[in-house]
Motif scaffolding. Sequence first.
Motif, PDB file in Angstrom:
ATOM      1  N   VAL A  10       0.863  -1.191   0.000  1.00  0.00           N
ATOM      2  CA  VAL A  10       0.000   0.000   0.000  1.00  0.00           C
ATOM      3  C   VAL A  10       0.890   1.229   0.000  1.00  0.00           C
ATOM      4  O   VAL A  10       1.806   1.334   0.815  1.00  0.00           O
ATOM      5  CB  VAL A  10      -0.906   0.011   1.261  1.00  0.00           C
ATOM      6  CG1 VAL A  10      -1.702   1.297   1.340  1.00  0.00           C
ATOM      7  CG2 VAL A  10      -1.837  -1.187   1.272  1.00  0.00           C
ATOM      8  N   THR A  37      -1.595  -0.972  -4.014  1.00  0.00           N
ATOM      9  CA  THR A  37      -2.766  -0.117  -3.834  1.00  0.00           C
ATOM     10  C   THR A  37      -2.276   1.282  -3.473  1.00  0.00           C
ATOM     11  O   THR A  37      -1.575   1.456  -2.469  1.00  0.00           O
ATOM     12  CB  THR A  37      -3.680  -0.641  -2.696  1.00  0.00           C
ATOM     13  OG1 THR A  37      -4.120  -1.956  -3.029  1.00  0.00           O
ATOM     14  CG2 THR A  37      -4.887   0.258  -2.493  1.00  0.00           C
ATOM     15  N   THR A  71      -3.925  -0.416  -8.205  1.00  0.00           N
ATOM     16  CA  THR A  71      -5.294   0.076  -8.017  1.00  0.00           C
ATOM     17  C   THR A  71      -5.236   1.326  -7.135  1.00  0.00           C
ATOM     18  O   THR A  71      -4.291   1.483  -6.356  1.00  0.00           O
ATOM     19  CB  THR A  71      -6.218  -0.960  -7.329  1.00  0.00           C
ATOM     20  OG1 THR A  71      -5.524  -1.507  -6.212  1.00  0.00           O
ATOM     21  CG2 THR A  71      -6.630  -2.067  -8.264  1.00  0.00           C
ATOM     22  N   ASP A  73      -7.414   3.781  -4.356  1.00  0.00           N
ATOM     23  CA  ASP A  73      -8.502   3.666  -3.377  1.00  0.00           C
ATOM     24  C   ASP A  73      -8.407   4.869  -2.436  1.00  0.00           C
ATOM     25  O   ASP A  73      -7.401   5.588  -2.438  1.00  0.00           O
ATOM     26  CB  ASP A  73      -8.301   2.356  -2.606  1.00  0.00           C
ATOM     27  CG  ASP A  73      -9.489   1.974  -1.738  1.00  0.00           C
ATOM     28  OD1 ASP A  73     -10.599   2.516  -1.953  1.00  0.00           O
ATOM     29  OD2 ASP A  73      -9.309   1.132  -0.833  1.00  0.00           O
TER      30      ASP A  73
END
Length: 168
Positions: A10, A37, A71, A73
């Motif tokens: 992350v 992420t 991705t 988020d």
Amino acid sequence: MYHRPMIHAVYPGSFDPLHNGHLDVIRRATRIFGRLTVAVLHNPGKRDQMFSAAERVEIIRQATEGMENVTADTFDGLLADYVRILGADVIVKGLRAISDFEYELQMAHLNRQLNPKAETAFIMTATRWSYLSSTRVKELARYGADVSKLVPSATLRFLETKNPGSGR
Ligand code: PNS
């Protein structure tokens, strides 16, 4: 054939907005980790904010189009909790200069205490972006300066909507 282990990392931040230094860290991280992420902190109370969390996520989505393992988020609350809920293994932080390190070291130790399963990994930004920050990008854009060499084209398009003329 060598298969990259499926380590989920992350990369958290404000990303208000994403600049070339961030994108450099994202690219480097995707070569190390199986999944990345990019997590935008939802911080509506923050001073000097130019973009909503949804806009910041959309910029990242557009700028990382084609990077299969990335991705974007949003999260709020503690990063350590978000990482735990996601089941991620690593927190990625970018380092531009030694001056970033003291603050990041403190955060890494606190995050380790809050979530011992998540390891913080630092990635050094390319030296050519070591002077870059979202704060400076916003300041330049507000004055109508050309920031096209500092940010990806997705950011440039969004900056132009807020500061007509900055996308020259
Ligand atoms: O891009 P930034 O503003 O330097 O990112 C800072 C960020 C979002 C990584 C940091 O503020 C954060 O993790 N915020 C979430 C709240 C939290 O977990 N605080 C740290 C407690 S040790």
